[in-house]
Design an enzyme around this catalytic site. Structure first.
Site, PDB file in Angstrom:
ATOM      1  N   ASP A  14       0.925  -1.169  -0.152  1.00  0.00           N
ATOM      2  CA  ASP A  14       0.093  -0.038   0.088  1.00  0.00           C
ATOM      3  C   ASP A  14       0.832   1.403   0.032  1.00  0.00           C
ATOM      4  OD1 ASP A  14      -2.143   1.581   0.751  1.00  0.00           O
ATOM      5  OD2 ASP A  14      -3.084  -0.216   0.997  1.00  0.00           O
ATOM      6  N   SER A  64      -6.760   3.886  -1.605  1.00  0.00           N
ATOM      7  CA  SER A  64      -6.556   2.678  -1.309  1.00  0.00           C
ATOM      8  C   SER A  64      -8.262   1.961  -1.608  1.00  0.00           C
ATOM      9  CB  SER A  64      -6.398   2.434   0.176  1.00  0.00           C
ATOM     10  OG  SER A  64      -5.479   2.904   0.435  1.00  0.00           O
ATOM     11  N   HIS A 125     -11.816  11.161   0.241  1.00  0.00           N
ATOM     12  CA  HIS A 125     -12.856  10.599   0.996  1.00  0.00           C
ATOM     13  C   HIS A 125     -14.169  11.283   0.891  1.00  0.00           C
ATOM     14  CE1 HIS A 125     -10.810   7.892   3.906  1.00  0.00           C
ATOM     15  NE2 HIS A 125      -9.863   8.589   3.517  1.00  0.00           N
ATOM     16  N   ALA A 264     -16.098   4.826   2.190  1.00  0.00           N
ATOM     17  CA  ALA A 264     -16.917   4.254   3.383  1.00  0.00           C
ATOM     18  C   ALA A 264     -16.077   3.911   4.676  1.00  0.00           C
ATOM     19  CB  ALA A 264     -17.399   2.856   2.857  1.00  0.00           C
ATOM     20  N   ARG A 266     -13.519   5.107   6.432  1.00  0.00           N
ATOM     21  CA  ARG A 266     -13.481   6.042   7.577  1.00  0.00           C
ATOM     22  C   ARG A 266     -14.814   6.631   7.978  1.00  0.00           C
ATOM     23  NH1 ARG A 266      -8.352   6.769   9.591  1.00  0.00           N
ATOM     24  NH2 ARG A 266      -6.711   6.111   8.304  1.00  0.00           N
ATOM     25  N   ASP A 403       1.638   3.329   3.055  1.00  0.00           N
ATOM     26  CA  ASP A 403       0.848   4.395   3.178  1.00  0.00           C
ATOM     27  C   ASP A 403       0.588   4.767   4.412  1.00  0.00           C
ATOM     28  OD1 ASP A 403      -1.295   5.845   1.681  1.00  0.00           O
ATOM     29  OD2 ASP A 403      -2.739   4.414   2.696  1.00  0.00           O
ATOM     30  N   ASP A 444      -1.614  -0.329  -4.524  1.00  0.00           N
ATOM     31  CA  ASP A 444      -2.772   0.111  -5.127  1.00  0.00           C
ATOM     32  C   ASP A 444      -2.681   1.771  -5.715  1.00  0.00           C
ATOM     33  OD1 ASP A 444      -2.058   0.980  -2.616  1.00  0.00           O
ATOM     34  OD2 ASP A 444      -3.989   0.680  -1.696  1.00  0.00           O
ATOM     35  N   HIS A 445      -1.781   2.177  -5.029  1.00  0.00           N
ATOM     36  CA  HIS A 445      -1.496   3.763  -5.548  1.00  0.00           C
ATOM     37  C   HIS A 445      -0.114   4.272  -4.726  1.00  0.00           C
ATOM     38  CE1 HIS A 445      -2.025   4.579  -1.130  1.00  0.00           C
ATOM     39  NE2 HIS A 445      -3.176   4.166  -1.344  1.00  0.00           N
TER      40      HIS A 445
END
Length: 514
Positions: A14, A64, A125, A264, A266, A403, A444-445
């Protein structure tokens, strides 16, 4: 007797991107002999995890949730950010039934419309443009009491960048003639996802009682005071903002509360604290009877109206493995457990048949730069045992370190995090070799490859738009260039000899040499 499996493991590092510039690049400066060796010995390339390639706006950094949805579904999934922004541009947002019902119910009851969410242009987010559209819509429908409870970012944005957002919303409410910012608090408290209820309770008490460590008559003043206390946006203490009469705005019976985060993971904990009748995370002094709406679906057990329900994804990797009678394992630490389960399965909570899950608790530290290795050793022990058990056809594992430590902005800690992960990969690759298994290593990033903002000189705590690694440790093979995250699931199916379903639009990247 069960036949021994030769597992294929997907190791998701991550926040692990590739960046040519080595300045403040924690991944480059880390001592990573295992990954160096694997890159030298095995086929590898770089793939895309951001922007249009993952269903985000062009140039938007990956994250993520988006990354794991694309990884697990094998297709580019149109993301909530893009979907909601399009609804606003098309004037559909202002007619959304769930949002209209919430506003109208508050007006009818003589109550207030409370809007909460991450006030940020980060787009991970939430997006402040969505929050602005909600404020405008509430006033346009006749609401005169509109209160914004702003969670501050500093993680997907520079650490001290909230002032412009708060100033903009002060001006917006002046222009609208109604509404104001009622409170501010850092996302560290309001958006915890690791069951640290002592943090969430501070946000809950702030919104429901106006109970706060500090009180100011202006949001920008409150932010500047937080900076004087050496609190960056993410960590701003609970601060109630009073009106001209010195009154705080709290959530009351008959009010509406609209949660404007679209991601979703957090959003779940604080949502449950507001709506679960049997909630026991902390003692709630008051539980207002109000109309609660979530912008998107946060979890199957959260019973609240949803403005934009999830689109149903069928024939994800997990579902295909189930249909073919294959066994699979999902394993990670608390911080990324939802990503290798819920998000990887296309937003489905329940495990598939034949899918086992192992959750390793993330360390209980204030910030992960204090323990950059996190729980990687325990995670690796459990992963190695699972490999050696030869029970699983496919194993999906996420190492969160790059991450989670990258988000702290602490360069030295991020270097240690990368080194810890590298050592773990060595153990995993050795275990796979013993049982004839193979693995794909990807991410993932990006994040840890850029620890300083080259423009501002501040710590760079956000994700990046860099390409991510893609390494195949296994049979002699070639790898296509120009791949993206949605190509990973079809690649896995091809490697284990399963057909790719029509719903998967990704292409296999790995071709075994005959």
């Amino acid at each position: 007797m069960t036949t021994a499996k030769r597992p294929l493991a997907l190791l998701i590092l991550d926040g692990w991107g590739y960046r040519e510039n080595t300045h403040n690049n924690a991944i480059f400066h880390a001592n990573t002999p295992v990954l160096d060796r694997l890159n030298a010995q095995y086929p590898h390339s770089l793939i895309s995890g951001s922007g249009l390639d993952v269903g985000l706006p062009d140039g938007q950094m990956g994250n993520s949730e988006v990354g794991h949805i694309n990884l697990g579904s094998g297709r580019v999934v149109y993301q909530e950010l893009t979907r909601i922004s399009k609804a606003i541009a098309d004037h559909e947002f202002e007619q959304n039934p769930a949002l209209c019902d919430a506003v109208d119910s508050a007006i009818k009851a003589g109550g207030a419309v409370h809007i909460m969410g991450l006030l940020s242009p980060g787009g991970v987010h939430s997006h402040e443009e969505h929050i602005e559209a909600m404020c405008r819509m509430a006033v346009a429908r006749g609401a005169t009491k509109v209160y914004l409870h702003a969670f501050l970012d500093g993680r997907d944005t520079p650490p001290r960048s909230a002032k412009s957002s708060l100033s903009h919303f002060d001006d917006l409410f002046t222009t609208l003639g109604h509404g104001r910012i009622a409170s501010i608090i850092g996302r560290y408290f309001a958006m915890d996802r690791d069951n640290r209820w002592d943090r969430v309770s501070q946000a809950y008490d702030l919104i429901t009682q106006g109970k706060s460590k500090f009180q100011y008559d202006n949001a920008v003043t409150a932010l500047e005071a937080a900076y004087e206390r050496n609190e960056n946006d993410e960590f701003v203490s609970s601060s109630a903002i009073t009106d001209a009469d010195g009154q705080v705005a709290t959530l009351q019976d008959g009010d509406a509360l609209i949660f404007m985060n679209f991601r979703a993971d957090r959003a779940r904990q604080i949502t449950r604290s507001f709506i679960n009748p049997d909630f026991d995370g902390f003692e709630r002094a008051v539980v207002p009877k109000m109309h609660f709406v979530t912008l998107t679906e946060y979890a199957g057990d959260i019973k609240a109206p949803i403005a934009y329900p999830s689109e149903n994804l069928v024939n994800t990797l997990g579902e295909v493995l189930q249909k073919q009678g294959r066994t699979q394992l999902r394993i990670s630490e608390t911080e990324k457990y939802a990503h290798v389960t819920f998000f990887f399965n296309g937003g489905k909570e329940e495990p598939f048949e034949g899918e086992d899950r192992i959750l390793i608790n993330s360390p209980k530290v204030a910030t992960y730069d204090l323990q950059p290795e996190m729980s990687s050793a325990e995670l690796t022990d459990k992963l190695v045992a699972a490999i050696e058990s030869t029970k699983y056809d496919v194993i999906i594992c996420n190492y969160p370190n790059g991450d989670m430590v990258g988000h702290t902005g602490n360069f030295d800690a991020a270097v240690k995090a990368c080194e810890a992960v590298d050592a773990c990969i060595g153990c995993v690759v050795d275990a796979l070799a013993k049982v004839g298994g193979e693995c794909i290593i990807t991410a993932d990033h990006g994040n840890a490859e850029q620890m300083t903002d080259e423009t501002t000189g501040q710590a760079h705590t956000a994700h990046t738009s860099e390409l991510v690694p893609f390494v195949f440790v296994g049979r002699d093979a070639t790898i296509d260039e120009g791949g993206k995250l949605s190509d990973v699931a079809p690649t896995i199916l091809t490697l284990i000899g399963e057909a790719i379903p029509a719903e998967m639009t990704g292409k296999p990247l790995i071709h075994i040499k005959e």
